[in-house]
Design an enzyme around this catalytic site. Structure first.
Site, PDB file in Angstrom:
ATOM      1  N   HIS A  91      97.340  70.226 112.702  1.00  0.00           N
ATOM      2  CA  HIS A  91      96.434  69.235 113.273  1.00  0.00           C
ATOM      3  C   HIS A  91      95.111  69.181 112.503  1.00  0.00           C
ATOM      4  O   HIS A  91      94.678  70.172 111.901  1.00  0.00           O
ATOM      5  CB  HIS A  91      96.196  69.544 114.746  1.00  0.00           C
ATOM      6  N   GLU A 124      91.988  69.082 113.435  1.00  0.00           N
ATOM      7  CA  GLU A 124      90.919  69.988 113.862  1.00  0.00           C
ATOM      8  C   GLU A 124      91.180  71.401 113.343  1.00  0.00           C
ATOM      9  O   GLU A 124      90.252  72.098 112.903  1.00  0.00           O
ATOM     10  CB  GLU A 124      90.833  70.057 115.394  1.00  0.00           C
TER      11      GLU A 124
HETATM   12  O1  LIG Z   1      94.744  67.456 118.469  1.00  0.00           O
HETATM   13  C1  LIG Z   1      95.494  66.767 117.746  1.00  0.00           C
HETATM   14  C2  LIG Z   1      96.609  66.118 118.236  1.00  0.00           C
HETATM   15  C3  LIG Z   1      97.467  65.511 117.373  1.00  0.00           C
HETATM   16  N1  LIG Z   1      97.218  65.525 116.047  1.00  0.00           N
HETATM   17  C4  LIG Z   1      98.169  64.915 115.133  1.00  0.00           C
HETATM   18  C5  LIG Z   1      99.557  65.516 115.157  1.00  0.00           C
HETATM   19  C6  LIG Z   1     100.437  64.358 114.742  1.00  0.00           C
HETATM   20  O2  LIG Z   1     100.465  64.306 113.305  1.00  0.00           O
HETATM   21  C7  LIG Z   1      99.685  63.145 115.290  1.00  0.00           C
HETATM   22  C8  LIG Z   1     100.237  62.654 116.612  1.00  0.00           C
HETATM   23  O3  LIG Z   1     101.403  61.934 116.362  1.00  0.00           O
HETATM   24  P1  LIG Z   1     102.001  60.918 117.455  1.00  0.00           P
HETATM   25  O4  LIG Z   1     103.038  60.150 116.694  1.00  0.00           O
HETATM   26  O5  LIG Z   1     100.878  60.028 117.927  1.00  0.00           O
HETATM   27  O6  LIG Z   1     102.570  61.731 118.572  1.00  0.00           O
HETATM   28  O7  LIG Z   1      98.349  63.556 115.500  1.00  0.00           O
HETATM   29  C9  LIG Z   1      96.081  66.094 115.550  1.00  0.00           C
HETATM   30  O8  LIG Z   1      95.823  66.100 114.326  1.00  0.00           O
HETATM   31  N2  LIG Z   1      95.233  66.694 116.433  1.00  0.00           N
HETATM   32 ZN   LIG Z   2      95.731  69.565 118.143  1.00  0.00          ZN
END
Ligand SMILES: O=c1ccn([C@H]2C[C@H](O)[C@@H](COP(=O)(O)O)O2)c(=O)[nH]1
Ligand SMILES: [Zn+2]
Length: 159
Positions: A77, A79
């Site tokens: 992710h 963060e």
């Molecule tokens: O806290 C977060 C939550 C999600 N992400 C990233 C992880 C995935 O690559 C996308 C979410 O994909 P969806 O297709 O919308 O479910 O976002 C993040 O970086 N930080």
């Molecule tokens: Zn996350």
């Protein structure tokens, strides 16, 4: 006389988070993060992507199907990447600008690193247990969060 139409701190740092998100290979949700000290110095940036050594051409980007054939167990992710990319050793009291409200796992990491404020853009998963749990922990830990001022939502990058 100085220019008066310069961007404010929030637009500047959210702009950097948005630009970082453009590095993401995720076909559905690009996320960018920018960690900033209390005195407005950039500490680190990150975006969602596969871990080093895990080719983003080979690992899956699907959302559905066999869990092991989706992106979810693998993608790092934004963060967490921003925290791990930080070259210093103390980010206590810092703020984080994020294009998407942090999940529960990122919230834990942000709390443990002493981040005190979250400025986010989208909260599209607000109704999910993941984000409800995230907010519950952030509230308990005294981490403030606020949505980026929608008046400034359009950040245009051009020379
Ligand atoms: O806290 C977060 C939550 C999600 N992400 C990233 C992880 C995935 O690559 C996308 C979410 O994909 P969806 O297709 O919308 O479910 O976002 C993040 O970086 N930080
Ligand atoms: Zn996350």
């Amino acid at each position: 006389m100085k220019r008066e139409d310069y961007i404010n701190w929030d637009a500047y740092f959210m702009g950097i988070a948005l630009l970082s998100a453009e590095r993401s290979k995720d076909p559905n949700t690009r996320v960018g993060a920018c960690i900033v000290s209390e005195d407005n110095k950039i500490l680190s940036v990150g975006y969602n992507g596969m871990p080093m050594g895990c080719s983003d051409d080979e690992f899956p980007w699907s959302r559905e199907g066999n869990p092991l054939d989706t992106k979810y167990p693998y993608v790092c992710h934004a963060e967490l990447n921003a925290i791990l990319n930080f070259a210093g050793n103390d980010m206590k009291g810092a703020k984080i600008y994020i294009t998407l409200f942090p999940c529960n796992e990122c919230a834990k990491a942000l709390i443990q690193k002493g981040i005190k404020e979250i400025i986010y853009m989208s909260d599209k998963y607000a109704e999910t247990d993941i984000v409800i749990a995230s907010k519950r922990m952030l509230d308990a830990a005294g981490v403030n969060y606020r949505q980026y001022n929608s008046i400034n939502k359009e950040i245009i990058l051009s020379l």
